[in-house]
Design an enzyme around this catalytic site. Structure first.
Site, short mmCIF file in Angstrom:
data_model
loop_
_atom_site.label_atom_id
_atom_site.label_comp_id
_atom_site.label_asym_id
_atom_site.label_seq_id
_atom_site.Cartn_x
_atom_site.Cartn_y
_atom_site.Cartn_z
N ASP A 220 -7.54 -7.67 7.12
CA ASP A 220 -8.54 -7.37 8.15
C ASP A 220 -9.03 -5.94 8.14
O ASP A 220 -8.42 -5.04 7.56
CB ASP A 220 -7.93 -7.62 9.53
CG ASP A 220 -6.96 -6.49 9.91
OD1 ASP A 220 -6.00 -6.27 9.15
OD2 ASP A 220 -7.20 -5.81 10.93
N ASP B 299 0.85 -1.20 0.00
CA ASP B 299 0.00 0.00 0.00
C ASP B 299 0.89 1.25 0.00
O ASP B 299 1.27 1.73 -1.05
CB ASP B 299 -0.94 -0.08 1.22
CG ASP B 299 -1.92 1.06 1.28
OD1 ASP B 299 -2.06 1.79 0.28
OD2 ASP B 299 -2.58 1.24 2.32
N LYS C 58 -1.56 -2.22 -4.49
CA LYS C 58 -2.54 -1.18 -4.83
C LYS C 58 -2.01 -0.27 -5.93
O LYS C 58 -0.80 -0.04 -6.03
CB LYS C 58 -2.87 -0.34 -3.58
CG LYS C 58 -3.74 -1.09 -2.61
CD LYS C 58 -4.29 -0.17 -1.54
CE LYS C 58 -4.99 -0.97 -0.47
NZ LYS C 58 -5.46 -0.15 0.64
P1 IMP Z 1 1.90 -0.45 3.79
O1 IMP Z 1 1.07 0.81 3.79
O2 IMP Z 1 2.33 -0.83 2.38
O3 IMP Z 1 3.02 -0.35 4.76
O4 IMP Z 1 0.93 -1.61 4.26
C1 IMP Z 1 0.93 -1.95 5.58
C2 IMP Z 1 -0.05 -2.97 5.98
O5 IMP Z 1 -1.32 -2.34 6.08
C3 IMP Z 1 -0.28 -4.15 5.07
O6 IMP Z 1 0.65 -5.18 5.26
C4 IMP Z 1 -1.65 -4.58 5.55
O7 IMP Z 1 -1.56 -5.39 6.69
C5 IMP Z 1 -2.31 -3.27 5.88
N1 IMP Z 1 -3.15 -2.83 4.74
C6 IMP Z 1 -2.81 -2.03 3.72
N2 IMP Z 1 -3.85 -1.87 2.86
C7 IMP Z 1 -4.85 -2.62 3.38
C8 IMP Z 1 -6.20 -2.89 2.96
O8 IMP Z 1 -6.70 -2.44 1.91
N3 IMP Z 1 -6.91 -3.71 3.77
C9 IMP Z 1 -6.43 -4.24 4.92
N4 IMP Z 1 -5.18 -4.03 5.35
C10 IMP Z 1 -4.40 -3.22 4.58
#
Ligand code: IMP
Ligand code: MG
Length: 197
Positions: A167, A111, A139
């Site tokens: 989740d 994300d 994403k």
């Molecule tokens: P990051 O923003 O790439 O560091 O993502 C961190 C974490 O946020 C991911 O490993 C997921 O556990 C959670 N996450 C990010 N996007 C989503 C989503 O759309 N649904 C649920 N959890 C999310």
């Protein structure tokens, strides 16, 4: 739980087929590495979101591999956007040295990229023979696209999704498909003392 679902984005069948396909590619890539008996592989899974994906993936990797888990949080409770990754317990969970080991890092979703970047940095410090990164979902946003990953099961729009390990306030991880939630669910108050993983 079913009436909280807005739309099924990726079906159980589509996930199953794609995980199989990805596992074949990963296996071929790891077996192509120089090795004597078998390559020394360590799979590092980021908790909690990757548990379902990892459980399915590892059973389709016919390789001798070790599994380690680490925990890195960034989505507190019912938040649906990242708040920066805080590394938790990762130092004690990753073996102090990964010398000679080929690491496959697995996470649920890319994300903001903060989680994976933090995990990649921690692992790189331990000097593995190689590091490959695999995510179930990525994403469609520039921050996600800018992180180097080797395997992506599905590219999805920039929406909040749950199911298949992902989740909202620790719920919905057991849904077998990947779905979006109705807006009234996303607006609910979080359960106290929870930080998203
Ligand atoms: P990051 O923003 O790439 O560091 O993502 C961190 C974490 O946020 C991911 O490993 C997921 O556990 C959670 N996450 C990010 N996007 C989503 C989503 O759309 N649904 C649920 N959890 C999310
Ligand atoms: Mg996570």
């Amino acid at each position: 739980m079913q009436h909280d679902i807005e739309k099924v984005l990726i079906s159980q069948k589509a996930i199953e087929q794609r995980v199989e396909e990805l596992a074949r590619r990963i296996t071929a890539d790891l077996l192509a590495l120089p090795h004597e008996v078998s390559p020394q592989v360590t799979l590092i899974a980021i908790l909690t979101g990757s548990i379902v994906f990892v459980a399915d993936l590892v059973r389709q990797l016919p390789l001798r591999l070790q599994i380690q888990v680490i925990s890195i949080s960034s989505y507190p409770g019912t938040a649906t956007s990242s708040h920066g990754a805080a590394v938790q317990e990762a130092l004690t969970r990753i073996p102090p040295s990964l010398a000679g080991r080929h690491v496959l890092l697995v996470d649920d979703i890319l994300d903001s990229g903060n989680t994976l970047r933090a995990a990649q940095a921690l692992i790189t410090q331990r000097e593995p023979a190689s590091l490959r990164t695999c995510v179930l979902l990525r994403k469609d946003r520039p921050e996600a696209q800018s992180v180097a990953v080797d395997y992506v099961a599905f590219d999805i729009p920039d929406v909040f999704v749950v199911g298949y390990g992902l989740d909202h306030d620790d719920y919905y991880r057991n849904l077998p498909e990947i779905v979006t939630l109705r807006s009234h669910v996303l607006q609910q108050e979080p359960t106290p003392s929870r930080n998203g993983t």
